[in-house]
Write a protein that holds these residues in place. Sequence first.
Motif, short mmCIF file in Angstrom:
data_model
loop_
_atom_site.label_atom_id
_atom_site.label_comp_id
_atom_site.label_asym_id
_atom_site.label_seq_id
_atom_site.Cartn_x
_atom_site.Cartn_y
_atom_site.Cartn_z
N SER A 1 0.85 -1.18 0.00
CA SER A 1 0.00 0.00 0.00
C SER A 1 0.89 1.24 0.00
O SER A 1 2.08 1.17 0.30
CB SER A 1 -0.89 0.01 1.24
OG SER A 1 -0.11 0.20 2.41
N THR A 2 0.31 2.38 -0.33
CA THR A 2 1.08 3.62 -0.41
C THR A 2 1.80 3.91 0.90
O THR A 2 2.98 4.27 0.92
CB THR A 2 0.16 4.80 -0.76
OG1 THR A 2 -0.49 4.52 -2.01
CG2 THR A 2 0.95 6.09 -0.88
N ASN A 3 1.10 3.74 2.03
CA ASN A 3 1.70 4.01 3.34
C ASN A 3 2.89 3.09 3.60
O ASN A 3 3.94 3.53 4.07
CB ASN A 3 0.67 3.85 4.45
CG ASN A 3 -0.32 4.99 4.47
OD1 ASN A 3 -0.05 6.07 3.92
ND2 ASN A 3 -1.46 4.79 5.10
N LEU A 4 2.70 1.79 3.31
CA LEU A 4 3.79 0.84 3.52
C LEU A 4 4.98 1.16 2.63
O LEU A 4 6.13 1.16 3.06
CB LEU A 4 3.30 -0.59 3.27
CG LEU A 4 2.40 -1.23 4.34
CD1 LEU A 4 1.97 -2.62 3.89
CD2 LEU A 4 3.13 -1.32 5.66
N ALA A 5 4.70 1.41 1.35
CA ALA A 5 5.78 1.69 0.40
C ALA A 5 6.55 2.95 0.79
O ALA A 5 7.79 2.99 0.72
CB ALA A 5 5.20 1.84 -1.00
N THR A 6 5.84 3.99 1.21
CA THR A 6 6.48 5.23 1.61
C THR A 6 7.38 5.02 2.83
O THR A 6 8.50 5.52 2.89
CB THR A 6 5.42 6.31 1.93
OG1 THR A 6 4.61 6.53 0.78
CG2 THR A 6 6.08 7.61 2.35
N SER A 7 6.86 4.28 3.82
CA SER A 7 7.64 4.02 5.03
C SER A 7 8.90 3.22 4.72
O SER A 7 9.97 3.48 5.28
CB SER A 7 6.78 3.27 6.06
OG SER A 7 5.67 4.04 6.44
N ILE A 8 8.77 2.22 3.83
CA ILE A 8 9.94 1.41 3.45
C ILE A 8 10.95 2.28 2.72
O ILE A 8 12.17 2.18 2.96
CB ILE A 8 9.50 0.23 2.55
CG1 ILE A 8 8.66 -0.76 3.37
CG2 ILE A 8 10.72 -0.47 1.97
CD1 ILE A 8 9.38 -1.42 4.51
#
Length: 288
Positions: free
Chosen positions: A262-269
């Motif tokens: 998801s966008t949130n997961l990808a951004t955090s990674i």
Amino acid sequence: MIGKGKSISHTGASMGYGWNQEKNAEVVYKQHLAGDNPREITDEFKIIQEQNIRTKNNTLSFVLSPTIEDGKDLSSERVRELTQRFIAEMKLTEHQGVGFVHRDKQHTHVHVYVNRINFDGTAYKDNFIGKRSQYAAEKISKEMGLTTAREVQQEKLSELKRIRREIKQTHEKVMTEKRPKDFDQYIKYMKQNKIKVIPSINRQNRLQGFRFEYKGQNLKGSEVHRSMSGIRLTIEIADNSKMEVLKKGNTITLSGRTLGLSTNLATSIAKRVLKKVIKRTLDRGIGI
């Protein structure tokens, strides 16, 4: 005991359900009525209700639910008493009413139907009827030594707190001792401890996080503890694998499926990777 109440218009159908012989229904309350079946009592209600045709929801429907343990020990006399006390507390003793106890399931409960229209043609005020039913049931429970809704809620909260603690402890043990390098390993290790980890995947086939199923509860990771949110769990497993768990384009493999993040997961990674690059660069610079 939990009390629920509302105003209804489908008197006959509801009363037919309450007086369903297949549910071993037993009449425990009857006031100002002569009928011996749902149709006759509905007709008696209608005679009074015709004095106030403006009121559409002209019947009050209540459900009184003692706890499972309390219900096991409640005799018909005690059920009759708690129903009568409830009606008195709601100030409905001068209204037509009938009540049935159901014991066909593990959870004993009482259905009560009261004519909202009194013999003068006046409609009983039903504002906040649900809340008033709760308060009346709470008071009757205390008077009769039954478990109150508040006590039931407190027990549920205590049980939920214990379950959350057990899930978190197991998670910490798995991450410390097993150090899973991908999600499949993590799910397998948690399952060995009787905790089912369920990936949350959206319609775009992207991983959003995880839910945890344990002892009848189904909780989001962040509901168990903030350290178990989808973002933090993904980062921790990515760190264990030195980011090898993440494939090109921020995808992962889970149970043989390739999923995006998801966008949130990808951004955090992405932020995590950037920090590692900066740290390595600084470390090398300091070593010069």
